[in-house]
Motif scaffolding. Structure first.
Motif, mmCIF file in Angstrom:
data_model
loop_
_atom_site.group_PDB
_atom_site.id
_atom_site.type_symbol
_atom_site.label_atom_id
_atom_site.label_comp_id
_atom_site.label_asym_id
_atom_site.label_seq_id
_atom_site.Cartn_x
_atom_site.Cartn_y
_atom_site.Cartn_z
ATOM 1 N N ALA A 54 0.868 -1.185 0.000
ATOM 2 C CA ALA A 54 0.000 0.000 0.000
ATOM 3 C C ALA A 54 0.903 1.232 0.000
ATOM 4 O O ALA A 54 1.919 1.259 0.676
ATOM 5 C CB ALA A 54 -0.894 -0.010 1.239
ATOM 6 N N GLY A 55 0.562 2.185 -0.802
ATOM 7 C CA GLY A 55 1.349 3.414 -0.795
ATOM 8 C C GLY A 55 2.275 3.553 -1.984
ATOM 9 O O GLY A 55 2.726 4.653 -2.288
ATOM 10 N N ILE A 56 2.579 2.461 -2.710
ATOM 11 C CA ILE A 56 3.419 2.648 -3.906
ATOM 12 C C ILE A 56 2.606 3.397 -4.955
ATOM 13 O O ILE A 56 1.366 3.351 -4.947
ATOM 14 C CB ILE A 56 3.948 1.299 -4.488
ATOM 15 N N PRO A 57 3.284 4.080 -5.883
ATOM 16 C CA PRO A 57 2.549 4.808 -6.918
ATOM 17 C C PRO A 57 1.609 3.868 -7.681
ATOM 18 O O PRO A 57 2.002 2.766 -8.036
ATOM 19 C CB PRO A 57 3.647 5.335 -7.843
ATOM 20 N N GLY A 58 0.400 4.296 -7.862
ATOM 21 C CA GLY A 58 -0.590 3.491 -8.575
ATOM 22 C C GLY A 58 -1.473 2.671 -7.646
ATOM 23 O O GLY A 58 -2.512 2.162 -8.056
ATOM 24 N N TYR A 59 -1.063 2.516 -6.390
ATOM 25 C CA TYR A 59 -1.835 1.661 -5.478
ATOM 26 C C TYR A 59 -3.235 2.219 -5.234
ATOM 27 O O TYR A 59 -4.159 1.474 -4.895
ATOM 28 C CB TYR A 59 -1.087 1.473 -4.148
#
Ligand code: 4AD
Ligand code: MG
Length: 454
Positions: A54-59
């Motif tokens: 959770a929290g990575i770009p696109g998530y």
């Protein structure tokens, strides 16, 4: 974007610091801090497992990355603690296209009938992906076999004016409006009747009688009104033709060809063959191995009829000399009696086309059919009639239009040579090597009576 195929990622020898894969989501599971995605890109049976924190770009789009959605995943290939060797630790996700609840492949275990009704989506399933990758590999194996033996691939026409098999099962090609009156071939595109080819053989023969050994490999059309699991209106056929070759040489080539194709399948390391052996047909490997290991039985038509008559087996059509063999007879011979591939040869001339060579007995022709377990006839072939007078006699006897065949007869008029060939039904081969039972499931878009969807 440089994309790594899932197939290559999963076969990696070492972790990879940075890679990008793209494909369709098969399943997704979410927990509080991360999600698991199974992503399949069609390059192989297996999907790759993706862990997205959770929290990575696109998530932020994760909820819309549902079954069937297309995604791009950037990340690291790392060793997996789970049952698979590798997984991808995502650093960025991109949602390319959503797939709402109407996506028909939400669950596993759909029937083949239902999947045929969504033939445009079924290649996304494990089974159909494996079938169509196999089809492609088998096509390459066909070319390899012939090109390694110096056969020339000839592209015979799809639109022709001849009926090779003489069965009249042709699709006519016309630009005239079928609803209009006053139809005349004079007004039609070619100025004469034309049809889709039922076989490239006759044109193939002309090239064999110039280049020596040739083969054709292309689509073939038959307006046979038989709704069976082994007939299609549009199918692919491979037709080698060999100059300076007799029936014996023809049978030898046919046997070597089938063996080569079966061995190619046995050697498959992609996972597709294992899948067929596990989920489609538990006896597949054993059956193919037996074909690779044992010589094909040769049995004349006359012997075959006697074997069946003496067998005590009950047939819907009791066998007699002169009959055209039905599927039940072919299957009895290959599955029950010989328990393996068998080549039946020297058939009565009355049940075979005009181009087959008449034997000394005056009753039989040098035809041969290769029968295999589970399929029946997979190959049909013959030595060709190279004697002009006999050939012209056949054409007259069958009431065919001589004028249409002057060019074929010219091969006998100018430098005639003994020659022979055969046709392998490509779909029947694919059924044989995958264990799939219905021809509708090995053609991308099957065409059968009253079915021309897509
Ligand atoms: O036995 P067939 O009709 O032979 C020929 O067409 C010859 N001209 C071949 C030759 O000598 N060059 O067809 C050859 C093979 C069959 O054994 C079968 O495997 C396949 O083509 N075949 C079909 N496959 C799918 N659907 C159909 N309707 C088929 N008809 C024939
Ligand atoms: Mg045949």
């Amino acid at each position: 974007m440089k994309r790594t195929l899932v197939k290559d990622a999963l076969a990696s020898e070492a972790p990879v610091e940075s890679l990008t894969v793209a494909g369709w989501v098969r399943t997704r599971r979410d927990s509080k801090a991360f999600s698991f995605l199974e992503v399949n890109d069609g390059s192989c049976l297996a999907s790759v497992q993706v862990i997205a924190d959770a929290g990575i770009p696109g998530y932020e789009d994760i909820a819309r990355m549902s079954t069937g959605a297309s995604v791009m995943v950037e990340g690291r290939l790392v060793e997996s603690p789970g049952k698979q060797k590798w997984e991808i630790q995502a650093t960025k996700l991109t949602l390319l296209g959503i797939a709402p609840e109407t996506y028909p492949l939400q669950k596993k275990g759909h029937s083949p009938e239902f999947l045929r009704s969504i033939a445009h989506l079924r290649p996304r399933t494990n089974l159909y992906g494996a079938i169509f990758r196999t089809r492609s590999r088998m096509a390459a194996a066909v070319h390899r076999f012939f090109l390694d033996r110096d056969f020339v691939w000839v592209h015979t026409p799809i639109i022709t004016a001849s009926d090779c098999e003489g069965a009249g099962e042709m699709f006519h090609v016309t630009t005239l409006d079928p609803m209009a009156d006053n139809k005349s071939y004079d007004r039609d595109f070619f100025g004469k009747p034309a049809n889709l080819t039922v076989s490239g053989q006759l044109e193939g023969e002309t090239f064999a009688c110039a280049l020596g050994n040739i083969y054709t490999f292309g689509p073939t059309f038959r307006a046979e009104n038989s709704n069976t699991s082994r007939h299609a209106a549009e199918f692919w056929m491979i037709e080698p033709e060999m100059a300076f070759c007799d029936l014996e040489g023809d049978m030898e080539t046919a046997e070597a060809f089938i063996r080569h194709l079966v061995q190619t399948m046995l050697d498959d390391k992609s996972g597709d063959f294992d899948f067929f052996c596990k989920f489609v047909d538990k006896d597949l490997r054993e059956r193919l191995q037996a074909v690779a290991d044992t010589p094909f039985v040769r049995c004349s038509y006359t012997e075959a009829i006697e074997i069946m008559q003496k067998s005590g087996q009950k047939f819907d059509y009791p066998p007699y000399w002169g009959m055209d063999m039905q599927s039940e007879h072919e299957r009895f011979l290959t599955e029950k009696h010989f328990k393996g591939p068998v080549i039946v040869y020297n058939y009565p001339k009355e049940i075979k086309p005009f181009y087959m060579r008449l034997n000394e007995d005056g009753k039989t022709v040098t035809a041969m059919d290769v029968l295999v377990p589970g399929i029946g006839e997979i190959i049909g072939g013959s030595q060709r009639e190279e004697r002009l007078d006999v050939l012209e006699g056949n054409i007259a006897r069958l009431g065919m239009d001589t004028a249409n065949y002057y060019w074929y007869n010219d091969l006998r008029r100018y430098g005639t040579v003994p020659h022979a060939g055969f046709g392998l039904g490509f779909e029947r081969l694919i059924m044989f090597v995958t264990g799939v039972q219905n021809i509708r499931d090995v053609l991308p878009y099957p065409r059968t009576p009253r079915n021309c969807e897509f």
